[in-house]
Design a protein around this motif. Structure first.
Motif, mmCIF file in Angstrom:
data_model
loop_
_atom_site.group_PDB
_atom_site.id
_atom_site.type_symbol
_atom_site.label_atom_id
_atom_site.label_comp_id
_atom_site.label_asym_id
_atom_site.label_seq_id
_atom_site.Cartn_x
_atom_site.Cartn_y
_atom_site.Cartn_z
ATOM 1 N N THR A 91 8.007 21.307 18.618
ATOM 2 C CA THR A 91 9.204 22.117 18.376
ATOM 3 C C THR A 91 10.387 21.253 17.957
ATOM 4 O OG1 THR A 91 8.482 23.754 19.996
ATOM 5 C CG2 THR A 91 10.814 23.768 19.406
ATOM 6 N N TYR A 92 10.530 20.095 18.594
ATOM 7 C CA TYR A 92 11.641 19.205 18.225
ATOM 8 C C TYR A 92 11.446 18.641 16.822
ATOM 9 C CZ TYR A 92 15.251 15.624 18.589
ATOM 10 O OH TYR A 92 16.367 14.844 18.359
ATOM 11 N N LEU A 93 10.212 18.304 16.469
ATOM 12 C CA LEU A 93 9.930 17.828 15.109
ATOM 13 C C LEU A 93 10.283 18.900 14.085
ATOM 14 C CD1 LEU A 93 6.485 15.963 15.402
ATOM 15 C CD2 LEU A 93 8.792 15.018 15.536
ATOM 16 N N TYR A 94 9.929 20.125 14.395
ATOM 17 C CA TYR A 94 10.228 21.235 13.483
ATOM 18 C C TYR A 94 11.740 21.412 13.331
ATOM 19 C CZ TYR A 94 10.494 25.972 11.608
ATOM 20 O OH TYR A 94 10.790 27.066 10.831
ATOM 21 N N PHE A 95 12.471 21.281 14.419
ATOM 22 C CA PHE A 95 13.927 21.392 14.374
ATOM 23 C C PHE A 95 14.536 20.304 13.485
ATOM 24 C CE2 PHE A 95 17.841 19.548 16.157
ATOM 25 C CZ PHE A 95 18.731 20.588 15.918
ATOM 26 N N LEU A 96 14.080 19.059 13.653
ATOM 27 C CA LEU A 96 14.608 17.952 12.854
ATOM 28 C C LEU A 96 14.277 18.143 11.374
ATOM 29 C CD1 LEU A 96 13.798 14.853 15.117
ATOM 30 C CD2 LEU A 96 16.007 15.982 14.804
ATOM 31 N N LYS A 97 13.084 18.615 11.093
ATOM 32 C CA LYS A 97 12.688 18.839 9.700
ATOM 33 C C LYS A 97 13.519 19.949 9.076
ATOM 34 C CE LYS A 97 10.195 18.603 5.978
ATOM 35 N NZ LYS A 97 10.327 17.455 5.032
ATOM 36 N N THR A 98 13.771 20.997 9.839
ATOM 37 C CA THR A 98 14.507 22.148 9.319
ATOM 38 C C THR A 98 15.977 21.833 9.096
ATOM 39 O OG1 THR A 98 13.001 23.657 10.459
ATOM 40 C CG2 THR A 98 15.101 24.563 9.729
ATOM 41 N N LYS A 99 16.590 21.155 10.070
ATOM 42 C CA LYS A 99 18.034 20.929 10.003
ATOM 43 C C LYS A 99 18.415 19.666 9.245
ATOM 44 C CE LYS A 99 22.263 20.951 12.714
ATOM 45 N NZ LYS A 99 22.891 21.224 14.030
ATOM 46 N N PHE A 100 17.594 18.602 9.364
ATOM 47 C CA PHE A 100 17.974 17.319 8.773
ATOM 48 C C PHE A 100 16.981 16.834 7.721
ATOM 49 C CE2 PHE A 100 19.693 17.402 13.119
ATOM 50 C CZ PHE A 100 21.040 17.214 12.851
ATOM 51 N N ASN A 101 15.954 17.645 7.453
ATOM 52 C CA ASN A 101 14.956 17.325 6.434
ATOM 53 C C ASN A 101 14.217 16.018 6.724
ATOM 54 O OD1 ASN A 101 13.579 18.120 4.095
ATOM 55 N ND2 ASN A 101 14.787 16.717 2.821
ATOM 56 N N ASP A 102 14.074 15.687 8.007
ATOM 57 C CA ASP A 102 13.357 14.466 8.403
ATOM 58 C C ASP A 102 12.804 14.680 9.810
ATOM 59 O OD1 ASP A 102 12.336 11.995 8.929
ATOM 60 O OD2 ASP A 102 14.205 10.893 8.651
ATOM 61 N N ALA A 103 11.526 15.001 9.891
ATOM 62 C CA ALA A 103 10.918 15.276 11.192
ATOM 63 C C ALA A 103 10.874 14.042 12.083
ATOM 64 C CB ALA A 103 9.502 15.819 10.994
ATOM 65 N N LEU A 104 10.929 12.862 11.486
ATOM 66 C CA LEU A 104 10.867 11.612 12.251
ATOM 67 C C LEU A 104 12.229 10.947 12.366
ATOM 68 C CD1 LEU A 104 7.549 10.111 10.838
ATOM 69 C CD2 LEU A 104 7.875 11.499 12.893
ATOM 70 N N LEU A 105 13.274 11.735 12.281
ATOM 71 C CA LEU A 105 14.622 11.174 12.341
ATOM 72 C C LEU A 105 14.900 10.498 13.681
ATOM 73 C CD1 LEU A 105 17.251 10.803 10.809
ATOM 74 C CD2 LEU A 105 18.003 13.041 11.652
#
Length: 397
Positions: free
Chosen positions: A245-259
């Motif tokens: 879920t956190y990876l999905y949030f980072l990908k959605t909001k910041f376009n980087d799941a591994l941010l």
């Protein structure tokens, strides 16, 4: 009847004595925590009075100093300031993505009651510390003598960085989750264990290593039952759902799941995320630094602490392997310990190793009381030194 009734009476008596002993140890443990908390508070007051404050972290004026007197806000130093900022403003483009969301979310929710995020963070940490102590003792009694558990806890509480358990940090929450996951797994309550694992994976990155640990416990009880064995996959998905879920949030909001990984170098700890560094290479790097860094600098003793604690816990892991500590514990401990070192530094390792708390069960089983007393004394002195650094705004872990 003559044979059964006396046996039943004897078993009932033993159960009563056992429960009484457990309650005594629990009360003794809670009293130990309270005593340590009072001691640290008094030590912080002395430190504030006689040591100058040299902040080695941002936001202390804009975030912490506005939330209370210094004796209170000092418990939110360093990472605590980031968690409080996230709880108030959410994730911004300020490297805060390195901090996982469960703890700041709890602060935000608790703040509806306290109206002060600093107080909320401290309340959360203290309550989950009590919860951790409960599960620490419950988990320990499954494999170790009751008489040794209190000593194990004292070793943990006297550890140089254990004051983070009282601070606005994830440590007490995360240790509570680890202990709960292991305990419920051992009791074969795997759905409950999976839920706690999911929360842990969204609390700290290394929480993801609880997933193979819980799956191993499930495998042990289901390997002879093919129907149960098929549920390994959904159990794994449930356990890792917080992280996903956190990876999905980072990908959605910041376009980087591994941010959360890519932001690590921005904190200036010398971490490298583009390549892996082996443990022995980090050791050699530290040996070089001892010749290059001025021994009079404030960071010099911290380098020694990072190296020595890293080597000690590597030795403890090897010792645990030889002594056949439960496999699921090692499945979590080994990668959780090694992962931070792969970034090329032992920075923060004195704090990270708290997650390896099952190793403290083994240390308390040392037969020599003299060695135990010596260990207690060394840890006590190191903790006082580390805590005064933390109070004065100097980096420790």
């Amino acid at each position: 009847q003559q044979l059964i009734f006396p046996s039943f009476t004897w078993i009932t008596y033993l159960s009563f004595v056992s429960q009484k002993t457990k309650m005594k140890i629990l009360k003794k443990s809670l009293l130990t925590v309270l005593s340590l908390r009072i001691y640290l508070h008094l030590l912080s007051l002395v430190s504030i009075r006689f040591l100058s404050f040299k902040p080695g972290f941002p936001y202390w004026e804009s975030v912490l100093a506005k939330l209370g007197p210094r004796w209170l806000w000092l418990w939110g130093s360093f990472d605590g300031a980031h968690y409080l900022a996230i709880a108030k403003l959410g994730y911004q483009n300020t490297l805060t993505q390195a901090f996982f969301p469960v703890y700041p979310l709890l602060i935000k929710l608790t703040n509806y009651l306290t109206t002060n995020p600093l107080v909320s963070g401290l309340l959360i940490s203290h309550l989950f510390l009590i919860g951790f102590i409960y599960f620490f003792l419950k988990l320990g009694e499954l494999d170790f003598k009751l008489s040794s558990l209190w000593q194990s806890l004292v070793l943990l509480l006297l550890f140089p960085t254990s004051f983070y358990l009282f601070s606005v940090y994830t440590e007490s929450l995360f240790l509570f989750l680890i202990a709960a996951v292991f305990y419920f797994s051992r009791k074969q309550k795997f759905i409950l264990a999976s839920i706690f694992t999911a929360i842990a994976t969204a609390t700290k990155f290394i929480g993801i290593f609880l997933v193979p640990a819980i799956l191993w416990e499930y495998y042990l009880v289901s390997k002879k039952n093919h129907k149960k064995f098929l549920t390994l996959l959904p159990l794994g998905l449930l356990s890792s759902s917080g992280f996903i879920t956190y990876l999905y949030f980072l990908k959605t909001k910041f376009n980087d799941a591994l941010l959360f990984i890519h932001s690590q170098p921005g904190f200036g700890a010398g971490r490298q995320v583009t390549k892996l560094t082996m443990f022995y290479q980090v050791v050699f790097r530290y040996l070089k630094m001892f010749f290059l860094v001025d021994p009079r600098s404030s960071i010099y003793p911290v380098l020694w602490l990072e190296l020595i604690i890293s080597l000690i816990f590597l030795s403890l892991i090897i010792y645990a392997w030889i002594k056949k500590l439960r496999a699921s514990y090692l499945i979590f401990i080994i990668p959780a310990f090694l992962l931070p070192t792969l970034t090329g530094t032992f920075s923060s390792m004195p704090r990270y190793v708290l997650a390896c708390f099952p190793l403290f069960y083994l240390v308390s089983n040392l037969k020599s009381s003299k060695y135990k007393l010596l260990i207690f004394l060394i840890l006590f002195l190191l903790q006082a030194w580390a805590f005064t650094r933390f109070v004065s705004g100097q980096w420790i872990a």
